[in-house]
Scaffold this motif. Structure first.
Motif, PDB file in Angstrom:
ATOM      1  N   SER A 118      57.929 -74.500  36.850  1.00 38.37           N
ATOM      2  CA  SER A 118      58.008 -75.847  36.865  1.00 38.37           C
ATOM      3  C   SER A 118      57.096 -76.573  37.968  1.00 38.37           C
ATOM      4  CB  SER A 118      59.471 -76.000  37.597  1.00 38.37           C
ATOM      5  OG  SER A 118      60.553 -75.611  36.554  1.00 38.37           O
ATOM      6  N   TRP A 119      57.046 -75.906  38.872  1.00 38.52           N
ATOM      7  CA  TRP A 119      55.991 -76.573  39.910  1.00 38.52           C
ATOM      8  C   TRP A 119      54.781 -76.794  39.484  1.00 38.52           C
ATOM      9  CZ3 TRP A 119      51.467 -75.709  42.132  1.00 38.52           C
ATOM     10  CH2 TRP A 119      51.003 -76.671  43.224  1.00 38.52           C
TER      11      TRP A 119
ATOM     12  N   SER B 178      43.002 -72.222  47.609  1.00 39.92           N
ATOM     13  CA  SER B 178      43.940 -73.019  48.888  1.00 39.92           C
ATOM     14  C   SER B 178      44.851 -72.573  49.442  1.00 39.92           C
ATOM     15  CB  SER B 178      43.859 -74.486  47.926  1.00 39.92           C
ATOM     16  OG  SER B 178      44.594 -73.907  46.798  1.00 39.92           O
ATOM     17  N   VAL B 179      45.362 -71.736  48.828  1.00 41.38           N
ATOM     18  CA  VAL B 179      46.889 -71.154  49.385  1.00 41.38           C
ATOM     19  C   VAL B 179      46.306 -69.885  50.050  1.00 41.38           C
ATOM     20  CG1 VAL B 179      48.984 -69.700  48.932  1.00 41.38           C
ATOM     21  CG2 VAL B 179      48.655 -71.693  47.676  1.00 41.38           C
ATOM     22  N   SER B 180      45.608 -68.914  49.434  1.00 44.91           N
ATOM     23  CA  SER B 180      45.084 -67.837  50.248  1.00 44.91           C
ATOM     24  C   SER B 180      44.512 -66.945  49.174  1.00 44.91           C
ATOM     25  CB  SER B 180      46.329 -66.867  50.978  1.00 44.91           C
ATOM     26  OG  SER B 180      45.726 -65.645  51.340  1.00 44.91           O
ATOM     27  N   PRO B 181      43.111 -66.058  49.441  1.00 44.09           N
ATOM     28  CA  PRO B 181      42.621 -65.165  48.515  1.00 44.09           C
ATOM     29  C   PRO B 181      43.687 -63.814  48.403  1.00 44.09           C
ATOM     30  CG  PRO B 181      41.045 -66.029  49.864  1.00 44.09           C
ATOM     31  CD  PRO B 181      42.342 -66.292  50.429  1.00 44.09           C
ATOM     32  N   ALA B 182      44.616 -63.732  49.607  1.00 48.41           N
ATOM     33  CA  ALA B 182      45.473 -62.678  49.411  1.00 48.41           C
ATOM     34  C   ALA B 182      46.681 -62.860  48.508  1.00 48.41           C
ATOM     35  CB  ALA B 182      45.559 -62.388  50.615  1.00 48.41           C
ATOM     36  N   VAL B 183      46.929 -64.208  48.230  1.00 48.65           N
ATOM     37  CA  VAL B 183      47.967 -64.549  47.298  1.00 48.65           C
ATOM     38  C   VAL B 183      47.451 -64.943  45.981  1.00 48.65           C
ATOM     39  CG1 VAL B 183      50.105 -65.900  47.032  1.00 48.65           C
ATOM     40  CG2 VAL B 183      49.355 -65.353  49.206  1.00 48.65           C
ATOM     41  N   ARG B 184      46.862 -64.164  45.202  1.00 50.67           N
ATOM     42  CA  ARG B 184      46.071 -64.387  44.128  1.00 50.67           C
ATOM     43  C   ARG B 184      47.036 -64.755  42.913  1.00 50.67           C
ATOM     44  NH1 ARG B 184      42.123 -62.044  40.963  1.00 50.67           N
ATOM     45  NH2 ARG B 184      40.345 -63.592  40.601  1.00 50.67           N
ATOM     46  N   VAL B 185      47.359 -66.206  42.768  1.00 50.84           N
ATOM     47  CA  VAL B 185      48.179 -66.749  42.020  1.00 50.84           C
ATOM     48  C   VAL B 185      47.527 -67.950  41.449  1.00 50.84           C
ATOM     49  CG1 VAL B 185      50.200 -67.848  41.438  1.00 50.84           C
ATOM     50  CG2 VAL B 185      50.380 -65.582  42.760  1.00 50.84           C
TER      51      VAL B 185
ATOM     52  N   VAL C 122      55.945 -66.143  47.194  1.00 52.09           N
ATOM     53  CA  VAL C 122      55.291 -66.623  48.418  1.00 52.09           C
ATOM     54  C   VAL C 122      54.386 -67.989  48.049  1.00 52.09           C
ATOM     55  CG1 VAL C 122      53.243 -66.158  49.789  1.00 52.09           C
ATOM     56  CG2 VAL C 122      55.066 -64.327  49.529  1.00 52.09           C
ATOM     57  N   ALA C 123      53.794 -67.925  46.907  1.00 51.45           N
ATOM     58  CA  ALA C 123      52.938 -69.172  46.581  1.00 51.45           C
ATOM     59  C   ALA C 123      53.748 -70.267  46.315  1.00 51.45           C
ATOM     60  CB  ALA C 123      52.201 -68.799  45.242  1.00 51.45           C
ATOM     61  N   LEU C 124      54.872 -70.097  45.840  1.00 50.04           N
ATOM     62  CA  LEU C 124      55.977 -71.319  45.734  1.00 50.04           C
ATOM     63  C   LEU C 124      56.437 -71.670  46.857  1.00 50.04           C
ATOM     64  CD1 LEU C 124      57.467 -73.010  43.669  1.00 50.04           C
ATOM     65  CD2 LEU C 124      59.443 -71.365  43.476  1.00 50.04           C
ATOM     66  N   GLU C 125      56.949 -70.835  47.870  1.00 50.61           N
ATOM     67  CA  GLU C 125      57.152 -71.194  49.170  1.00 50.61           C
ATOM     68  C   GLU C 125      56.063 -71.980  49.743  1.00 50.61           C
ATOM     69  OE1 GLU C 125      59.641 -70.723  51.305  1.00 50.61           O
ATOM     70  OE2 GLU C 125      61.166 -70.023  50.150  1.00 50.61           O
ATOM     71  N   VAL C 126      54.855 -71.778  49.699  1.00 49.85           N
ATOM     72  CA  VAL C 126      53.894 -72.267  50.556  1.00 49.85           C
ATOM     73  C   VAL C 126      53.695 -73.752  49.945  1.00 49.85           C
ATOM     74  CG1 VAL C 126      51.521 -72.357  51.151  1.00 49.85           C
ATOM     75  CG2 VAL C 126      52.475 -70.158  51.212  1.00 49.85           C
ATOM     76  N   VAL C 127      53.540 -73.843  48.664  1.00 47.84           N
ATOM     77  CA  VAL C 127      53.166 -75.210  47.855  1.00 47.84           C
ATOM     78  C   VAL C 127      54.679 -76.239  48.033  1.00 47.84           C
ATOM     79  CG1 VAL C 127      51.482 -74.536  46.514  1.00 47.84           C
ATOM     80  CG2 VAL C 127      53.553 -74.301  45.547  1.00 47.84           C
ATOM     81  N   THR C 128      55.769 -75.508  48.168  1.00 47.81           N
ATOM     82  CA  THR C 128      56.625 -76.434  48.335  1.00 47.81           C
ATOM     83  C   THR C 128      57.227 -76.674  49.542  1.00 47.81           C
ATOM     84  OG1 THR C 128      58.264 -74.641  47.928  1.00 47.81           O
ATOM     85  CG2 THR C 128      57.660 -76.098  46.172  1.00 47.81           C
ATOM     86  N   ALA C 129      56.633 -76.041  50.532  1.00 47.77           N
ATOM     87  CA  ALA C 129      56.812 -76.134  52.201  1.00 47.77           C
ATOM     88  C   ALA C 129      56.701 -77.796  52.712  1.00 47.77           C
ATOM     89  CB  ALA C 129      56.223 -75.240  52.808  1.00 47.77           C
ATOM     90  N   PRO C 130      57.421 -78.077  53.300  1.00 47.31           N
ATOM     91  CA  PRO C 130      57.222 -79.499  54.050  1.00 47.31           C
ATOM     92  C   PRO C 130      55.829 -79.715  54.545  1.00 47.31           C
ATOM     93  CG  PRO C 130      59.219 -78.734  54.846  1.00 47.31           C
ATOM     94  CD  PRO C 130      58.570 -77.563  54.285  1.00 47.31           C
TER      95      PRO C 130
END
Ligand code: PLP
Length: 470
Positions: A150-151, A313-320, A351-359
């Motif tokens: 959805s995001w 942009s999020v992290s090469p360690a969170v490859r999504v 984790v990716a969703l947490e980051v991109v939806t964080a304030p």
């Protein structure tokens, strides 16, 4: 998170063991605690790593000893040469942007942003929260987590043109990085032995994915504003291709960006040939002037297959990343994803969703883009000053790279080797060309570590180049 002190102790012990003779006794736990200034638990953890790797053994009550190494026979893999036959293509073993450079070198070759450009605080919080929640501990569906889908759909829907039906979560497939999405698209929508049009130069990874899928790559001339629609139409007609792979925003390597008018023209050509535009929006978060407006937001008839990466942009360690496709094309791609990887780690998706939806995500993006702009300007200035014979066709309004043309006759491979010898790593442009390079180019990345050393690195490039010219 990584326990750095354990890694440091393990690294030193490994180096020591490598030169010690079998049976040598390791210093005691107490001595190592004092030497490294770490806790006994850290030393024990390091011992456990080396024991697991078969390098040492502990004899209770006696001490810890270097294990004897089994006799090594020279390997003979000659039979494989005949069994494998010659490959169809011979891509480089490890592409320049993926190489690990000497830690002391000035690294201008890598495609990944330095740590200080990443949302480290948001990431640490996200890992901790997901670790405590249920979300990350389950198996994902093949298409991915519904909220993350959805995001991705929402991001594209927010810029979808009026009168165009926006994408929905069901159109999204989450990927373990968009590189594997490219492979799926080439396999599922183009197919072995069939042509795909690409701009020249273009992303080396797309060329590699096409080669692996057995797809025939047909180059179309690129330019600072994208391909000429008439050239593109001709290439579709001549080859019968049904797909065009492109990066409309800040193309890797050239930094080219299509205008809204060019996007419409290209889309018209694609529609007229009943074809797909495979839009690789790899640098969506790296716009430093204006925002990216994906071509996919202008299409609701399934002509655009849209790839959006979060790796850099999020992290090469969170490859999504994700892919948005509509109609039967999406079903074909989903079947390929099932065969390829079944599903993407639910933990990393969460984790990716947490980051991109964080304030703090929007604030982070603003700060990161400001830093990136400063790095870009610095590199443009230093390139101009230190390598005056290099020519930039374009100062990119986003992305991570400068694409510099060198004087005619430059031996780029030799230049890159000599630069590396003198402590600076740059990427030879040849890898980005689907056929013979149209000239001598290098790609330098301005998102790497230590921008204060850009000048030093480019001065080396300038000197090595001047030696060749002289
Ligand atoms: C243009 C382009 N597309 C796609 C990718 C693949 O990105 P990922 O697989 O990390 O999403 C890259 C990575 O370097 C890239 O430069």
């Amino acid at each position: 998170m990584v326990d750095d002190s354990t890694a440091t102790v393990a690294h030193s012990l490994r180096a020591w063991v490598a030169t010690a003779s079998p049976g040598s006794r390791l210093p005691s736990n107490r001595e190592l605690v004092a030497r490294f200034g770490v806790s006994p638990v850290t030393v024990q953890k390091a011992f456990r790593r080396l024991t697991a790797g078969g390098l040492i053994e502990s004899r209770p009550g006696v001490g810890t000893f270097v294990r004897s190494r089994p006799a090594v026979r020279p390997a003979d893999y000659g039979w494989q040469t005949a069994a494998l036959r010659a490959p169809h293509t011979r891509p480089p073993a490890v592409s320049a942007p993926m190489r690990s450079a000497d830690p002391e070198a000035i690294a201008l070759h890598s495609g990944y942003p330095a740590r200080d450009l990443l949302p480290e605080r948001l990431l640490r919080n996200a890992f901790a929260r997901v670790g405590r929640s249920e979300a990350g501990w389950t198996r994902s569906s093949v298409a991915g987590d519904p909220d993350l889908r959805s995001w991705f759909a929402g991001e594209l829907a927010a810029v979808t043109a009026a009168g165009t039906t926006p994408p929905a979560a069901r159109d999204v497939v989450v990927l373990p990085g968009t590189q594997s999405g490219l492979s799926s698209v080439f396999r599922a929508l183009v197919g072995s032995g069939h042509p795909v049009l690409v701009e020249s130069p273009t992303y080396w990874g797309a060329l590699l994915a096409a080669a692996q899928a057995g797809v025939d790559v047909v180059p179309v001339r690129g330019g600072p504003d994208g391909p000429d629609p008439a050239d593109l139409a001709r290439a579709f007609t001549e080859t019968g291709a049904r797909a065009f792979y492109a990066q409309p925003a800040f193309a890797n390597p050239t930094g080219a960006r299509w205008s809204a008018e060019r996007a419409d023209q290209v889309l018209d050509v694609v529609r007229a040939h009943d074809a797909f535009l495979v839009e690789d929006d790899w640098a969506h978060d790296f716009a430093v002037e204006g925002e990216v407006s994906p071509v996919a937001a202008r299409d609701d008839a399934g002509h655009v297959v849209y790839l959006r990466s979060l790796t850099k942009s999020v992290s090469p360690a969170v490859r999504v990343g994700a892919l948005v496709a509509r109609g039967p094309a999406r079903e074909r791609i989903l079947t390929d994803r099932l065969a390829e990887s079944v599903y993407v780690s639910a933990f990393l998706q969460a984790v990716a969703l947490e980051v991109v939806t964080a304030p703090g995500w929007r604030t982070h993006l603003r700060t990161m883009r400001g830093n990136l702009r400063a790095r870009r300007d610095l590199m443009v200035e230093e390139l101009d000053r230190r390598v005056p014979s290099a020519h930039l066709a374009l100062v990119p309004a986003g992305g991570l790279n400068l694409w510099a043309r060198l004087p005619e006759g430059t031996d780029v491979q030799r230049l890159v080797r000599e630069c590396e010898h003198e402590g600076v790593v740059v990427a030879a442009g040849d890898e980005w060309f689907p056929a013979e390079p149209s000239g001598p180019f290098v790609r330098v990345n301005y998102s790497g570590p230590e921008p204060e050393r850009f000048g030093e690195g480019l001065a080396i490039l300038g000197r090595v180049l001047a030696r060749q010219e002289g």
